[in-house]
Scaffold this motif. Sequence first.
Motif, mmCIF file in Angstrom:
data_model
loop_
_atom_site.group_PDB
_atom_site.id
_atom_site.type_symbol
_atom_site.label_atom_id
_atom_site.label_comp_id
_atom_site.label_asym_id
_atom_site.label_seq_id
_atom_site.Cartn_x
_atom_site.Cartn_y
_atom_site.Cartn_z
ATOM 1 N N VAL A 19 0.842 -1.205 0.000
ATOM 2 C CA VAL A 19 0.000 0.000 0.000
ATOM 3 C C VAL A 19 0.875 1.254 0.000
ATOM 4 N N TYR A 57 -1.280 1.966 15.023
ATOM 5 C CA TYR A 57 -1.054 0.771 14.206
ATOM 6 C C TYR A 57 -0.261 -0.268 14.987
ATOM 7 N N LEU A 108 -7.132 6.024 -2.002
ATOM 8 C CA LEU A 108 -6.877 5.266 -0.764
ATOM 9 C C LEU A 108 -8.154 4.747 -0.101
ATOM 10 N N VAL A 109 -9.211 5.537 -0.156
ATOM 11 C CA VAL A 109 -10.432 5.107 0.555
ATOM 12 C C VAL A 109 -11.002 3.809 -0.034
ATOM 13 N N PHE A 138 -2.850 9.386 5.515
ATOM 14 C CA PHE A 138 -2.676 9.812 4.122
ATOM 15 C C PHE A 138 -3.954 10.280 3.434
ATOM 16 N N ALA A 139 -5.115 9.836 3.881
ATOM 17 C CA ALA A 139 -6.339 10.179 3.142
ATOM 18 C C ALA A 139 -6.806 11.605 3.471
ATOM 19 N N PHE A 187 -4.391 -1.281 10.426
ATOM 20 C CA PHE A 187 -3.542 -0.751 9.362
ATOM 21 C C PHE A 187 -4.316 0.222 8.469
ATOM 22 N N VAL A 188 -5.543 -0.196 8.147
ATOM 23 C CA VAL A 188 -6.381 0.644 7.289
ATOM 24 C C VAL A 188 -6.700 1.968 7.996
ATOM 25 N N CYS A 225 -8.574 0.853 0.819
ATOM 26 C CA CYS A 225 -8.628 0.385 2.205
ATOM 27 C C CYS A 225 -9.956 -0.309 2.501
ATOM 28 N N VAL A 261 -10.500 -4.354 3.735
ATOM 29 C CA VAL A 261 -11.206 -4.807 4.947
ATOM 30 C C VAL A 261 -12.459 -5.602 4.587
ATOM 31 N N PHE A 287 -4.860 3.428 10.164
ATOM 32 C CA PHE A 287 -3.608 4.201 10.126
ATOM 33 C C PHE A 287 -3.435 4.895 8.775
ATOM 34 N N ILE A 288 -3.645 4.133 7.703
ATOM 35 C CA ILE A 288 -3.470 4.689 6.345
ATOM 36 C C ILE A 288 -4.454 5.832 6.121
ATOM 37 N N LEU A 289 -5.702 5.590 6.533
ATOM 38 C CA LEU A 289 -6.717 6.615 6.279
ATOM 39 C C LEU A 289 -6.450 7.869 7.115
ATOM 40 N N ARG A 323 0.812 4.433 -2.779
ATOM 41 C CA ARG A 323 -0.123 5.418 -2.214
ATOM 42 C C ARG A 323 -0.138 6.747 -2.973
#
Lengths: 162, 96
Positions: free
Chosen positions: A104, B36, A115-116, B95-96, B87-88, A119, A123, B90-92, A108
Amino acid sequence: MKTDDPQYVSVLSMNDQGPAPEAAIVRDIIKRGSIVAPLLIGLSAVFWGVNGAWSSAYGVVLVLGNFAVAAWMVSYTARISYALMMGATLFGYIFRLAVIAAAVFFVRNATWVELVPLCMTIVITHVGLLFWEMRYISLSLAFPGLKPKHVASPTVQDSTSN
Amino acid sequence: MEALTRIAHASIRVAADLTPAEAKANAAAQMAGLAYGLAAIGPGIGIGMIFGKAIEAMARQPESAGMVRTTMFLGVAFTEALALIGFVAFILLKFA
């Protein structure tokens, strides 16, 4: 630990040469994933456009690849020893998490990545496919016990023979 | 403990030189990383417990090893989902 007993065999040195159930589970999961993937990709395309669709497809590939690697590690190491299977499961968890994180992180900033949806796909696909598989497995495990045994009772036999 | 205190003091000194927005972004990055890391601890313990119990079950009943491995694999995958959710998040957050 009874090391002085010549009959003693540690469970960790045992292995399993039988069929690998993990491979069957992952085959099922990949089969179901290929059914669900177009739906998820389509939904992402509707909400996030072409980039969303690519991101969603990437997420599906990551999750299915993760399952496949996990199953391969367990089934391969179980043929060698349970100790190795234990190591492969525990370190494999860290390794696979790191690989997913790296996969990822590297993309990125790519132009085709949203990203949304990526991710969310990771999940939803992971948990959804597991629930689907669990339902199937729990039914297949429970059914032999719940299924009435076809015992030829004398009464039935008599009534059918007559 | 002393090392942690030194790191905290260094962070405060660094934060004092930053603008509020930079300090906030810094803190968010640190907290996301911490979240995370914390999210990976629980599943790690869970996978260890699942595997320990599976080995125990296979030692007691080797003939049911296939069924044990099936449920073990599903349990491990479900537990791993928790780490993936961490993890998701954390990423969101980052970075989002």
